[in-house]
Design a protein around this motif. Structure first.
Motif, mmCIF file in Angstrom:
data_model
loop_
_atom_site.group_PDB
_atom_site.id
_atom_site.type_symbol
_atom_site.label_atom_id
_atom_site.label_comp_id
_atom_site.label_asym_id
_atom_site.label_seq_id
_atom_site.Cartn_x
_atom_site.Cartn_y
_atom_site.Cartn_z
ATOM 1 N N PRO A 153 0.992 -1.234 -0.157
ATOM 2 C CA PRO A 153 -0.055 -0.193 -0.044
ATOM 3 C C PRO A 153 0.822 1.307 0.075
ATOM 4 N N ASP A 154 0.280 2.362 -0.416
ATOM 5 C CA ASP A 154 1.061 3.601 -0.289
ATOM 6 C C ASP A 154 1.149 4.259 1.279
ATOM 7 N N LEU A 155 -0.147 3.825 1.700
ATOM 8 C CA LEU A 155 -0.083 4.268 3.161
ATOM 9 C C LEU A 155 -0.368 3.322 4.029
ATOM 10 N N VAL A 156 0.209 3.178 5.079
ATOM 11 C CA VAL A 156 -0.379 2.413 6.259
ATOM 12 C C VAL A 156 -0.827 2.998 7.464
ATOM 13 N N ILE A 157 -1.835 2.788 7.950
ATOM 14 C CA ILE A 157 -2.704 3.575 9.134
ATOM 15 C C ILE A 157 -2.684 2.771 10.358
ATOM 16 N N VAL A 158 -2.177 3.141 11.509
ATOM 17 C CA VAL A 158 -1.830 2.503 12.571
ATOM 18 C C VAL A 158 -2.585 3.123 13.606
ATOM 19 N N GLY A 159 -3.231 2.723 14.405
ATOM 20 C CA GLY A 159 -3.913 3.331 15.713
ATOM 21 C C GLY A 159 -3.419 2.752 17.262
ATOM 22 N N GLY A 160 -4.124 1.896 17.466
ATOM 23 C CA GLY A 160 -3.677 1.297 18.812
ATOM 24 C C GLY A 160 -2.478 0.571 18.703
ATOM 25 N N GLY A 161 -2.208 -0.058 17.485
ATOM 26 C CA GLY A 161 -0.825 -0.628 17.380
ATOM 27 C C GLY A 161 0.250 0.201 17.899
ATOM 28 N N ILE A 162 0.135 1.503 17.764
ATOM 29 C CA ILE A 162 1.212 2.313 18.273
ATOM 30 C C ILE A 162 0.612 2.895 19.648
ATOM 31 N N THR A 163 -0.636 3.484 19.437
ATOM 32 C CA THR A 163 -1.038 4.405 20.805
ATOM 33 C C THR A 163 -1.389 3.563 22.237
ATOM 34 N N SER A 164 -1.500 2.269 21.857
ATOM 35 C CA SER A 164 -1.744 1.465 23.255
ATOM 36 C C SER A 164 -0.404 0.845 23.793
ATOM 37 N N GLN A 165 0.666 1.057 23.182
ATOM 38 C CA GLN A 165 1.848 0.405 23.584
ATOM 39 C C GLN A 165 2.481 1.263 24.614
ATOM 40 N N ASP A 166 3.470 0.762 25.667
ATOM 41 C CA ASP A 166 4.006 1.546 26.363
ATOM 42 C C ASP A 166 4.899 2.474 26.008
ATOM 43 N N ASP A 167 6.009 1.931 24.871
ATOM 44 C CA ASP A 167 7.026 2.630 24.328
ATOM 45 C C ASP A 167 6.536 2.905 22.962
ATOM 46 N N LYS A 168 5.728 3.888 22.718
ATOM 47 C CA LYS A 168 5.240 4.247 21.581
ATOM 48 C C LYS A 168 6.309 4.782 20.556
ATOM 49 N N LYS A 169 7.198 5.417 20.988
ATOM 50 C CA LYS A 169 8.414 5.835 20.245
ATOM 51 C C LYS A 169 9.310 4.406 19.485
ATOM 52 N N SER A 170 9.489 3.569 20.239
ATOM 53 C CA SER A 170 10.198 2.520 19.710
ATOM 54 C C SER A 170 9.477 1.715 18.783
ATOM 55 N N VAL A 171 8.054 1.524 19.070
ATOM 56 C CA VAL A 171 7.360 0.940 18.121
ATOM 57 C C VAL A 171 6.990 1.796 16.905
ATOM 58 N N ALA A 172 6.834 2.931 16.867
ATOM 59 C CA ALA A 172 6.547 3.867 15.687
ATOM 60 C C ALA A 172 7.960 3.765 14.936
ATOM 61 N N SER A 173 8.957 3.718 15.516
ATOM 62 C CA SER A 173 10.452 3.504 14.846
ATOM 63 C C SER A 173 10.545 2.500 14.197
ATOM 64 N N GLN A 174 10.356 1.395 14.805
ATOM 65 C CA GLN A 174 10.527 -0.163 14.031
ATOM 66 C C GLN A 174 9.473 -0.136 12.947
ATOM 67 N N MET A 175 8.032 0.511 13.042
ATOM 68 C CA MET A 175 7.231 0.456 11.829
ATOM 69 C C MET A 175 7.772 1.413 11.002
ATOM 70 N N LYS A 176 8.296 2.246 11.043
ATOM 71 C CA LYS A 176 8.797 3.403 10.066
ATOM 72 C C LYS A 176 10.069 2.524 9.347
ATOM 73 N N GLU A 177 10.778 1.909 9.982
ATOM 74 C CA GLU A 177 11.859 1.271 9.408
ATOM 75 C C GLU A 177 11.442 -0.082 8.330
ATOM 76 N N LEU A 178 10.489 -0.771 8.970
ATOM 77 C CA LEU A 178 10.021 -1.674 8.161
ATOM 78 C C LEU A 178 9.465 -1.105 6.891
ATOM 79 N N ILE A 179 8.657 -0.051 6.858
ATOM 80 C CA ILE A 179 8.147 0.366 5.905
ATOM 81 C C ILE A 179 8.957 1.137 5.042
ATOM 82 N N THR A 180 10.197 1.338 5.211
ATOM 83 C CA THR A 180 11.091 2.391 4.464
ATOM 84 C C THR A 180 12.092 1.204 3.896
ATOM 85 N N ASN A 181 12.328 0.316 4.306
ATOM 86 C CA ASN A 181 13.373 -0.915 4.094
ATOM 87 C C ASN A 181 12.678 -1.789 2.744
#
Length: 209
Positions: A181-209
């Protein structure tokens, strides 16, 4: 491929805190329908002012009076506005026309659409910017996802970008990425996590690689 953070169950000050935590790893902030209902378009305006470098999506799920609602959201600072795929053709065409005037984009949410393939083809011809397959909360609860629908839409769409939303988590992200997809939309997959920054960072890395 871009990453959009969906904010649904927050007020404006909570929204700002969450975005501050993950802003370097996301491309778009979605002011979800519940936030718009609770806080109004003020939420869009305040988030856009606080994070001018991020694009802001106003999830209005427009069904009628599309030109007017797109105009209002645009004035509040939204870069992308959502309309429902089940809305009348005239409404969708009106939304596209107004968005073009304002220099904004339209994302069509396919929630509730029965003939995904046929409707995606029509929407593409109307000139919408994004077509989003969306498994809503109520269907996620019974274990559905939208990855197959994404593949279907990609097979017929020539101009619009594709987006996917609904229950996406770090573990299921590789499967989503396969469908490109051109755009991946994530809600609770990030917002419900304790370390939101780390999860968002890992997701971004997966998406851009």
């Amino acid at each position: 491929m871009e990453l959009q953070l969906a904010l649904d169950l927050v007020n404006i000050s909570q929204a700002k805190e969450v975005v501050k935590e993950v802003e370097e790893h996301i491309d778009i902030v979605e002011i979800g329908t519940p936030v718009v209902i609770n806080e109004g378009l003020r939420a869009v305006k305040e988030i856009k002012e606080a994070f001018p470098n991020l694009k802001v999506l106003a999830d209005l799920k427009i069904m009628d009076a599309a030109g007017y609602e797109v105009q209002q959201a645009s004035q509040a600072g939204a870069d992308i506005i959502t309309i429902l795929g089940v809305a009348e053709d005239m409404s969708i065409k009106g939304a596209v026309e107004e968005a073009k005037k304002q220099g904004k984009k339209i994302l069509v949410d396919m929630i509730g659409v029965k003939d995904i393939k046929g409707r995606a083809k029509e929407l593409d011809e109307f000139g919408v910017d994004y077509i989003c397959v969306h498994t809503g909360y109520d269907l996620q609860a019974v274990g559905q996802n939208s990855f197959e629908d994404l593949v279907t839409i990609k097979s017929v769409v020539k101009n619009a970008k594709t987006a996917v939303a609904g229950g996406i988590k770090l573990e299921s992200l590789p499967e989503v990425i396969k469908a490109q997809p051109d755009l991946v939309i994530v809600g609770g997959g990030i917002t419900s996590q304790d370390d939101k920054k780390s999860v968002a960072s890992q997701m971004k890395e997966l998406i851009t690689n």
